[in-house]
Design a protein around this motif. Sequence first.
Motif, PDB file in Angstrom:
ATOM      1  N   CYS A 104       0.857  -1.171   0.009  1.00 48.06           N
ATOM      2  CA  CYS A 104      -0.084   0.109   0.034  1.00 48.06           C
ATOM      3  C   CYS A 104       0.840   1.188   0.093  1.00 48.06           C
ATOM      4  O   CYS A 104       1.910   1.187   0.626  1.00 48.06           O
ATOM      5  CB  CYS A 104      -0.838  -0.024   1.097  1.00 48.06           C
ATOM      6  SG  CYS A 104      -2.391  -0.793   1.170  1.00 48.06           S
ATOM      7  N   SER A 106       0.787   5.620   0.003  1.00 45.96           N
ATOM      8  CA  SER A 106       0.168   7.002   0.293  1.00 45.96           C
ATOM      9  C   SER A 106       1.009   7.965  -0.171  1.00 45.96           C
ATOM     10  O   SER A 106       2.171   7.703  -0.271  1.00 45.96           O
ATOM     11  CB  SER A 106      -0.591   7.178   1.524  1.00 45.96           C
ATOM     12  OG  SER A 106       0.455   7.307   2.492  1.00 45.96           O
ATOM     13  N   ARG A 126     -13.598  -2.336   6.745  1.00 44.79           N
ATOM     14  CA  ARG A 126     -13.711  -2.078   5.302  1.00 44.79           C
ATOM     15  C   ARG A 126     -14.659  -1.306   4.949  1.00 44.79           C
ATOM     16  O   ARG A 126     -14.325  -0.394   4.253  1.00 44.79           O
ATOM     17  CB  ARG A 126     -13.651  -3.559   4.879  1.00 44.79           C
ATOM     18  CG  ARG A 126     -13.506  -3.582   3.284  1.00 44.79           C
ATOM     19  CD  ARG A 126     -13.944  -5.006   2.859  1.00 44.79           C
ATOM     20  NE  ARG A 126     -13.811  -5.058   1.379  1.00 44.79           N
ATOM     21  CZ  ARG A 126     -12.753  -5.508   1.006  1.00 44.79           C
ATOM     22  NH1 ARG A 126     -11.641  -6.022   1.456  1.00 44.79           N
ATOM     23  NH2 ARG A 126     -12.420  -5.285  -0.549  1.00 44.79           N
ATOM     24  N   LEU A 129     -13.944   2.294   5.917  1.00 43.88           N
ATOM     25  CA  LEU A 129     -12.812   2.704   5.109  1.00 43.88           C
ATOM     26  C   LEU A 129     -13.223   3.169   3.665  1.00 43.88           C
ATOM     27  O   LEU A 129     -12.703   4.293   2.947  1.00 43.88           O
ATOM     28  CB  LEU A 129     -11.548   1.751   5.038  1.00 43.88           C
ATOM     29  CG  LEU A 129     -10.688   1.694   6.310  1.00 43.88           C
ATOM     30  CD1 LEU A 129      -9.662   0.789   6.306  1.00 43.88           C
ATOM     31  CD2 LEU A 129     -10.145   2.868   6.630  1.00 43.88           C
ATOM     32  N   GLN A 130     -13.909   2.283   3.208  1.00 41.12           N
ATOM     33  CA  GLN A 130     -14.588   2.384   2.008  1.00 41.12           C
ATOM     34  C   GLN A 130     -15.303   3.842   1.839  1.00 41.12           C
ATOM     35  O   GLN A 130     -15.343   4.661   0.930  1.00 41.12           O
ATOM     36  CB  GLN A 130     -15.307   1.237   1.415  1.00 41.12           C
ATOM     37  CG  GLN A 130     -14.449   0.218   0.910  1.00 41.12           C
ATOM     38  CD  GLN A 130     -14.996  -0.940   0.457  1.00 41.12           C
ATOM     39  OE1 GLN A 130     -16.260  -1.463   1.038  1.00 41.12           O
ATOM     40  NE2 GLN A 130     -14.760  -1.889  -0.441  1.00 41.12           N
ATOM     41  N   GLU A 132     -14.921   6.272   3.457  1.00 36.24           N
ATOM     42  CA  GLU A 132     -13.857   7.237   3.423  1.00 36.24           C
ATOM     43  C   GLU A 132     -13.152   7.423   2.239  1.00 36.24           C
ATOM     44  O   GLU A 132     -12.186   8.240   2.145  1.00 36.24           O
ATOM     45  CB  GLU A 132     -13.106   7.390   4.818  1.00 36.24           C
ATOM     46  CG  GLU A 132     -13.910   7.570   5.851  1.00 36.24           C
ATOM     47  CD  GLU A 132     -12.830   7.217   7.295  1.00 36.24           C
ATOM     48  OE1 GLU A 132     -12.029   7.078   7.247  1.00 36.24           O
ATOM     49  OE2 GLU A 132     -13.579   7.117   8.559  1.00 36.24           O
ATOM     50  N   GLU A 134     -11.499   5.131   0.600  1.00 35.61           N
ATOM     51  CA  GLU A 134     -10.306   4.058   0.212  1.00 35.61           C
ATOM     52  C   GLU A 134     -10.677   3.022  -0.560  1.00 35.61           C
ATOM     53  O   GLU A 134     -11.872   2.375  -0.676  1.00 35.61           O
ATOM     54  CB  GLU A 134      -9.978   3.411   1.652  1.00 35.61           C
ATOM     55  CG  GLU A 134      -8.643   2.636   1.982  1.00 35.61           C
ATOM     56  CD  GLU A 134      -7.730   3.792   2.141  1.00 35.61           C
ATOM     57  OE1 GLU A 134      -6.604   3.720   1.249  1.00 35.61           O
ATOM     58  OE2 GLU A 134      -7.713   4.579   2.875  1.00 35.61           O
ATOM     59  N   HIS A 135      -9.873   2.591  -1.471  1.00 33.50           N
ATOM     60  CA  HIS A 135     -10.147   1.638  -2.614  1.00 33.50           C
ATOM     61  C   HIS A 135      -9.232   0.524  -2.226  1.00 33.50           C
ATOM     62  O   HIS A 135      -8.173   0.428  -1.840  1.00 33.50           O
ATOM     63  CB  HIS A 135      -9.633   2.138  -3.816  1.00 33.50           C
ATOM     64  CG  HIS A 135      -9.642   1.192  -5.056  1.00 33.50           C
ATOM     65  ND1 HIS A 135     -10.683   0.518  -5.411  1.00 33.50           N
ATOM     66  CD2 HIS A 135      -8.553   0.336  -5.520  1.00 33.50           C
ATOM     67  CE1 HIS A 135     -10.229  -0.482  -6.384  1.00 33.50           C
ATOM     68  NE2 HIS A 135      -9.027  -0.626  -6.268  1.00 33.50           N
ATOM     69  N   PHE A 136     -10.043  -0.595  -2.228  1.00 34.74           N
ATOM     70  CA  PHE A 136      -9.449  -2.153  -1.851  1.00 34.74           C
ATOM     71  C   PHE A 136      -9.346  -2.983  -3.268  1.00 34.74           C
ATOM     72  O   PHE A 136     -10.000  -2.967  -4.109  1.00 34.74           O
ATOM     73  CB  PHE A 136     -10.172  -2.858  -0.972  1.00 34.74           C
ATOM     74  CG  PHE A 136     -10.409  -2.308   0.556  1.00 34.74           C
ATOM     75  CD1 PHE A 136      -9.609  -3.189   1.481  1.00 34.74           C
ATOM     76  CD2 PHE A 136     -10.908  -1.172   0.841  1.00 34.74           C
ATOM     77  CE1 PHE A 136      -9.736  -2.651   2.894  1.00 34.74           C
ATOM     78  CE2 PHE A 136     -10.957  -0.731   2.104  1.00 34.74           C
ATOM     79  CZ  PHE A 136     -10.436  -1.546   2.987  1.00 34.74           C
ATOM     80  N   GLU A 143      -5.678  -6.698   4.020  1.00 33.90           N
ATOM     81  CA  GLU A 143      -5.825  -5.503   3.345  1.00 33.90           C
ATOM     82  C   GLU A 143      -6.352  -4.263   4.241  1.00 33.90           C
ATOM     83  O   GLU A 143      -5.796  -3.075   4.079  1.00 33.90           O
ATOM     84  CB  GLU A 143      -6.320  -5.531   1.873  1.00 33.90           C
ATOM     85  CG  GLU A 143      -6.061  -4.280   1.015  1.00 33.90           C
ATOM     86  CD  GLU A 143      -6.693  -4.227  -0.312  1.00 33.90           C
ATOM     87  OE1 GLU A 143      -7.095  -5.416  -0.893  1.00 33.90           O
ATOM     88  OE2 GLU A 143      -6.759  -3.298  -0.852  1.00 33.90           O
ATOM     89  N   ARG A 147      -4.367  -0.844   5.002  1.00 31.37           N
ATOM     90  CA  ARG A 147      -4.960   0.405   4.636  1.00 31.37           C
ATOM     91  C   ARG A 147      -4.924   1.069   6.025  1.00 31.37           C
ATOM     92  O   ARG A 147      -4.726   2.477   5.949  1.00 31.37           O
ATOM     93  CB  ARG A 147      -6.343   0.257   4.187  1.00 31.37           C
ATOM     94  CG  ARG A 147      -6.120  -0.603   2.895  1.00 31.37           C
ATOM     95  CD  ARG A 147      -6.549   0.255   1.477  1.00 31.37           C
ATOM     96  NE  ARG A 147      -6.213  -0.420   0.205  1.00 31.37           N
ATOM     97  CZ  ARG A 147      -5.337   0.036  -0.400  1.00 31.37           C
ATOM     98  NH1 ARG A 147      -4.900   1.247  -0.604  1.00 31.37           N
ATOM     99  NH2 ARG A 147      -4.987  -0.971  -1.509  1.00 31.37           N
ATOM    100  N   ARG A 151      -2.708   4.788   6.536  1.00 28.11           N
ATOM    101  CA  ARG A 151      -3.322   6.071   6.817  1.00 28.11           C
ATOM    102  C   ARG A 151      -2.829   6.770   8.006  1.00 28.11           C
ATOM    103  O   ARG A 151      -2.719   7.875   8.109  1.00 28.11           O
ATOM    104  CB  ARG A 151      -4.828   5.537   7.023  1.00 28.11           C
ATOM    105  CG  ARG A 151      -5.581   5.548   5.732  1.00 28.11           C
ATOM    106  CD  ARG A 151      -6.914   4.883   5.971  1.00 28.11           C
ATOM    107  NE  ARG A 151      -7.812   5.584   6.558  1.00 28.11           N
ATOM    108  CZ  ARG A 151      -8.917   6.602   5.997  1.00 28.11           C
ATOM    109  NH1 ARG A 151      -8.942   6.233   4.802  1.00 28.11           N
ATOM    110  NH2 ARG A 151      -9.692   7.257   6.973  1.00 28.11           N
TER     111      ARG A 151
END
Length: 490
Positions: A104, A106, A126, A129-130, A132, A134-136, A143, A147, A151
């Motif tokens: 990962c 950033s 998950r 985070l999505q 907000e 976040e792409h998985f 994962e 992530r 962050r």
Amino acid sequence: MNGLPLHDDRPKEECGVVGLYTPSEEAARVAFFALFALQHRGQESAGIAVSDGSQVRMHKDMGLVSQVFNEEILRGLSGSMAVGHTRYSTMGASVLRNAQPIYCQSLVGEIAVAHNGNLINARELRKELQAEGEHFDGSNDSEVIARLLVRSLHLGPEEAVRETMKRLKGAYSVTVLTPQVVLGFRDPYGVRPLIAGRVDDGFLVASESCAFGPVGGTIERELEPGEMVLIDRNGMRFAQGVDAVRRAMCLFEFIYFARPDSRMYGTVLYTARERMGERLALEHPVEADAVVPVPDSGIPAALGYSRQTGIPFVEGMTKSRYIHRTFIQPDQRMRERGVRMKLTPIIEHIAGRRLILVDDSIVRATTTKQIVRLLFEAGASEVHVRITAPPIRFPCFYGIDMASRGELAAAKMTIDEICRHVGATSLGYLSIPGACEAVGRPTDDFCLACFDGEYPLPVPEDLTKQAFEAPPEVGDMETVRTGQLKLMEV
Ligand code: SF4
């Protein structure tokens, strides 16, 4: 799927991890041999990420460690820091995008993460985070850890781990690589193992102590629950990540999963397994002519049973050592041969004799039934089955691919019924206190949930409901495994 579906209904471990620093710039090579020693913890994919001090590079693929890496690949991974992973993946997730380490990045930095265990709040994390943004890339819970870590990376690696650990619920032993530091951390219950030590003039953290021998390493100590270790060119340092809740190490690591030459809770597992055999003999004595192990995992306990009783230890079956190392799938006729693809009876050691068959566990009882039949067909006059794992009555939520409750033989049958079902002359399981005493620790130091239903970490109701539901057709291993694996997916 890698390997032959041999109707082996043992629980499956999910993953081995390593992390290290070596001044030799050959971190990938050290990681390779350490992972090679952890191959028993996962055979479906393998990967190594390295750092040369400025950037992280990685290679991972489906297959055994020796199939995924060659000289050329290792030469291309030069660097002094590495993390590595070997994975037993679950059906739906047995794809390259779920292989580990997970990479990962950033704006603040980049990391590679290797995880052993299972998060029970992965789904909600998950979703959060999505939401907000976040792409998985994959579908596994590891994962989510990666992530969360990336962050928080602006806080520095140590604080990023602390912040991440505060959010995680479940079983996790994790190694993390950033360009400048390797970290390892363990959940506040210490469900999955993690041990740190030295290698060459550097440092190594790995799932099991057996990873240290082949690379010339020495063990320093196991990480405590909730603890982390930080490794870089300046040394190795331990720090508390989150407060420990209690010790709840998986008893199955001691009974079956971990390699017999590994050391956990200060005890060599081969010795603990011999003592389990001795206690099994005290708890379930029987007159017989020979003690026969199910190879290879039943050997130490069979030796212990034999030593305690004076009944001779005899090898009653040989096991093909290489059958799991093929990608070629068997045809239907071969599938029906089941355990015979793997085990061959030594008739001269069996015929006309009263046998005590020692094995580590009974999950669905399909394998035990086949082995008992194999021994009777080879001429045994009696087959007394003795098992070092207490009866498994509840599903595991902490990283072991086992079964839903409806599939577990001991959840739906009495011991006598299982005995009749597998066709044995008699059947005896080691007790929970007996297994813990063999390791030399009080029962409170272990997770015993699959035996007694007391889950040390609370399990969300929706997960519990699925795992307690009736399974698909028992006996159809592929279907059964899919059912459980969906539960593990997030
Ligand atoms: S439930 Fe059983 S297999 Fe799972 S962690 Fe606990 S003892 Fe180990």
